[in-house]
Design a protein around this motif. Structure first.
Motif, PDB file in Angstrom:
ATOM      1  N   ALA A 286       0.845  -1.198   0.000  1.00 43.42           N
ATOM      2  CA  ALA A 286       0.000   0.000   0.000  1.00 43.42           C
ATOM      3  C   ALA A 286       0.875   1.242   0.000  1.00 43.42           C
ATOM      4  N   THR A 287       0.355   2.324  -0.571  1.00 44.82           N
ATOM      5  CA  THR A 287       1.098   3.582  -0.578  1.00 44.82           C
ATOM      6  C   THR A 287       0.211   4.706  -0.055  1.00 44.82           C
ATOM      7  N   THR A 288       0.852   5.730   0.452  1.00 41.64           N
ATOM      8  CA  THR A 288       0.140   6.936   0.859  1.00 41.64           C
ATOM      9  C   THR A 288       1.084   8.123   0.790  1.00 41.64           C
ATOM     10  N   ASN A 289       0.531   9.290   0.435  1.00 45.49           N
ATOM     11  CA  ASN A 289       1.335  10.515   0.469  1.00 45.49           C
ATOM     12  C   ASN A 289       0.924  11.391   1.653  1.00 45.49           C
ATOM     13  N   ARG A 290       0.113  10.829   2.548  1.00 49.37           N
ATOM     14  CA  ARG A 290      -0.300  11.554   3.742  1.00 49.37           C
ATOM     15  C   ARG A 290       0.464  11.067   4.980  1.00 49.37           C
ATOM     16  N   ALA A 291       0.393  11.850   6.032  1.00 48.01           N
ATOM     17  CA  ALA A 291       0.899  11.406   7.329  1.00 48.01           C
ATOM     18  C   ALA A 291      -0.173  10.503   7.916  1.00 48.01           C
ATOM     19  N   ILE A 292      -0.057   9.205   7.676  1.00 52.10           N
ATOM     20  CA  ILE A 292      -1.151   8.287   7.978  1.00 52.10           C
ATOM     21  C   ILE A 292      -1.444   8.213   9.473  1.00 52.10           C
ATOM     22  N   GLU A 293      -0.430   8.419  10.319  1.00 55.00           N
ATOM     23  CA  GLU A 293      -0.680   8.411  11.762  1.00 55.00           C
ATOM     24  C   GLU A 293      -1.662   9.520  12.144  1.00 55.00           C
ATOM     25  N   GLU A 294      -1.534  10.678  11.509  1.00 52.37           N
ATOM     26  CA  GLU A 294      -2.456  11.780  11.777  1.00 52.37           C
ATOM     27  C   GLU A 294      -3.857  11.444  11.287  1.00 52.37           C
ATOM     28  N   THR A 295      -3.941  10.754  10.148  1.00 55.13           N
ATOM     29  CA  THR A 295      -5.240  10.346   9.612  1.00 55.13           C
ATOM     30  C   THR A 295      -5.934   9.388  10.569  1.00 55.13           C
ATOM     31  N   VAL A 296      -5.132   8.512  11.216  1.00 58.50           N
ATOM     32  CA  VAL A 296      -5.689   7.586  12.209  1.00 58.50           C
ATOM     33  C   VAL A 296      -6.223   8.364  13.405  1.00 58.50           C
ATOM     34  N   LYS A 297      -5.453   9.346  13.888  1.00 57.35           N
ATOM     35  CA  LYS A 297      -5.879  10.140  15.042  1.00 57.35           C
ATOM     36  C   LYS A 297      -7.156  10.924  14.743  1.00 57.35           C
ATOM     37  N   GLU A 298      -7.313  11.334  13.478  1.00 58.26           N
ATOM     38  CA  GLU A 298      -8.498  12.092  13.091  1.00 58.26           C
ATOM     39  C   GLU A 298      -9.722  11.198  12.902  1.00 58.26           C
ATOM     40  N   GLY A 299      -9.529   9.887  13.014  1.00 60.42           N
ATOM     41  CA  GLY A 299     -10.635   8.955  12.860  1.00 60.42           C
ATOM     42  C   GLY A 299     -11.021   8.682  11.419  1.00 60.42           C
ATOM     43  N   LYS A 300     -10.157   9.052  10.487  1.00 64.32           N
ATOM     44  CA  LYS A 300     -10.445   8.856   9.065  1.00 64.32           C
ATOM     45  C   LYS A 300      -9.839   7.561   8.518  1.00 64.32           C
ATOM     46  N   PHE A 301      -9.025   6.902   9.349  1.00 67.58           N
ATOM     47  CA  PHE A 301      -8.424   5.643   8.919  1.00 67.58           C
ATOM     48  C   PHE A 301      -8.383   4.706  10.116  1.00 67.58           C
ATOM     49  N   ARG A 302      -8.810   3.471   9.918  1.00 67.38           N
ATOM     50  CA  ARG A 302      -8.911   2.510  11.018  1.00 67.38           C
ATOM     51  C   ARG A 302      -7.529   2.192  11.593  1.00 67.38           C
TER      52      ARG A 302
END
Length: 475
Positions: A286-302
């Motif tokens: 999988a790839t991402t160009n976002r800070a995925i840890e922040e996305t998790v904290k925001e509740g947008k990623f499991r």
């Protein structure tokens, strides 16, 4: 039998030392010193491998590789050189060679690439690309179909980890800014895995709405929804035994994330509208160009899905953080486009070199590649200046051209065989068309020679000409 035959295109004295151990191992060897003889041998004897010099009198390996598209099941080609260079290695790998070696040829190196006791179990072409590499080219990057070019310590650490985990089944999460080469790393992992003879399937999670993305990933049964007139296999089933790349994974909706988590945990999927569970054996990248840890904290990623994906994290550095790698990549792309457009090699001026090292590169490697193509097309006979990188015609057009209606001078139309002046303000597609027509004129319509002159395959040339005919061009 054909699977036990090798072809050497070289001077006899440089290859005969390996003939004896080849014979003892049950293989036959052919020897040629010109293109016609080599092609005749390939068609009649169907060798499983070819070892060739880069150039000899009246022969070039580039011409041999150009013939590959015209011969069914063309064998893998290894180029070997007395005085190899990284630039030459990169050029031949781009042209389709499976490997590039430095002399002397040795039985130990050759036998690593030979078929085993059962000729039908010959390694795939991609596997052949992982054989022993010469020291010089390795300093520039990882050789093979999917090259990772760079020497910077940050890049070396990521590449070292990628090599270490490539053969595992572990999920890998590749993060980095847009344009840093995340998909290239994903393909590198698959290319160097034990699954490299199985499918590599990529899907962009940001390109489709949730209901369509679910169908693309898991498939659907006939009648599952309006328009589902037939059963459709999803990407996971199509990638069975191989690798699937979930590009921009953080763009996936939460509901679909839960279904993906089940696939990772259980190794099974449910087609949309289906009643049967389907087992799948797929390695997930999988790839991402976002800070995925922040996305998790925001509740947008499991969070649980993040943990499942992040077994092996690969964080790619931005190009601006890679120092001299910028110049390595710039030279690589310039050589690539000089070959593609049939132009003479180009060098950078000192001023251009300083500009490359000082620029911030917000678009990373993708931006660098695009700028190098532009520079190659605008620089004429060279050298490449920083003005050739800029998307501003006033920066690179000759002063005389700024005067409305002014005719070009002799000096303008003479440089680089007229290429720069003739094509200066044309779209790239139009310039490409003119270069192709010019190459056909120079070769009296011989498409093989024209393709060789342009540095492209005959198939690519044929496709371009078909497109031009559809546009009404009489060829």
């Amino acid at each position: 039998m054909p699977e036990s035959t090798l072809l050497f295109i070289a001077e006899p004295q440089s290859v005969t030392s390996v003939f004896s151990p080849l014979k003892e191992a049950g293989f036959q060897a052919g020897l040629a010193d010109n293109l016609a003889g080599a092609i005749n041998f390939i068609k009649k004897s169907k060798p499983c491998l070819i070892f060739t010099r880069p150039v000899m009198q009246g022969y070039s390996a580039q011409a041999l590789l150009a013939e590959a598209v015209n011969i069914e099941n063309f064998p893998p080609v290894v180029v070997f050189s007395r005085n190899g260079s990284a630039d030459e290695a990169q050029r031949f790998m781009e042209l389709g060679a499976r490997d590039y070696w430095l002399e002397p040829l040795s039985w130990e190196k050759i036998k690593l690439m030979l078929p085993d006791e059962k000729p039908s179990s010959m390694p795939s072409a991609d596997q052949l690309g992982t054989a022993d590499k010469p020291a010089a080219p390795e300093q520039k990057g990882t050789q093979g179909r999917y090259q990772i070019i760079g020497q910077h310590p940050a890049m070396a650490r990521v590449l070292g980890l990628a090599k270490q985990v490539a053969k595992s089944k572990a999920t890998v999460l590749i993060s980095g800014e847009s344009g840093t080469g995340k998909e290239m790393f994903a393909r590198f992992l698959h290319h160097h895995s034990d699954r490299n003879d199985k499918p590599f399937v990529a899907i962009n999670c940001a390109a489709l709405p949730e209901h369509l993305l679910e169908s693309e990933l898991f498939g659907h049964e006939k009648g599952a929804f309006t328009g589902a007139i037939n059963r459709k296999l999803g990407k996971f089933e199509l990638a069975s035994g191989g690798t699937i790349l979930l590009d921009e994974i953080t763009e996936m909706e939460l509901g679909l994330q839960a279904k993906l988590l089940r696939v990772l945990q259980e190794g099974e999927i449910d087609r949309v509208g289906g009643v049967e569970t389907v087992k799948v054996d797929v390695r997930v990248l999988a790839t991402t160009n976002r800070a995925i840890e922040e996305t998790v904290k925001e509740g947008k990623f499991r969070q649980d899905l993040f943990y499942r994906l992040n077994v092996i994290p690969l964080k790619l550095p931005a190009l601006a953080q890679r120092g001299e790698d910028i110049l390595l990549l710039a030279k690589f792309f310039v050589n690539k486009y000089c070959t593609e457009y049939g132009l003479s090699p180009l060098a950078f001026s000192e001023e251009a070199t300083n500009w490359l090292l000082g620029y911030e590169w917000p678009g990373n490697v993708r931006e660098l590649q695009n700028l190098m193509e532009r520079a190659v097309l605008l620089a004429g006979a060279g050298p490449i200046e920083s003005k050739h990188f800029l998307n501003d015609p006033d920066a690179w057009m000759p002063d005389e051209a700024h005067t409305e209606g002014a005719a070009p001078t002799e000096e303008q139309t003479a440089n680089a065989d007229g290429v720069a002046a003739e094509f200066a303000v044309m779209p790239i597609s139009e310039m490409e068309k003119k270069l192709i027509i010019k190459s056909l004129d120079q070769t009296s319509g011989n498409r093989t020679k024209a393709a060789e002159l342009l540095g492209i395959s005959v198939r690519t040339l044929r496709n371009k000409l078909n497109d031009y005919k559809k546009q009404g061009l009489d060829l």
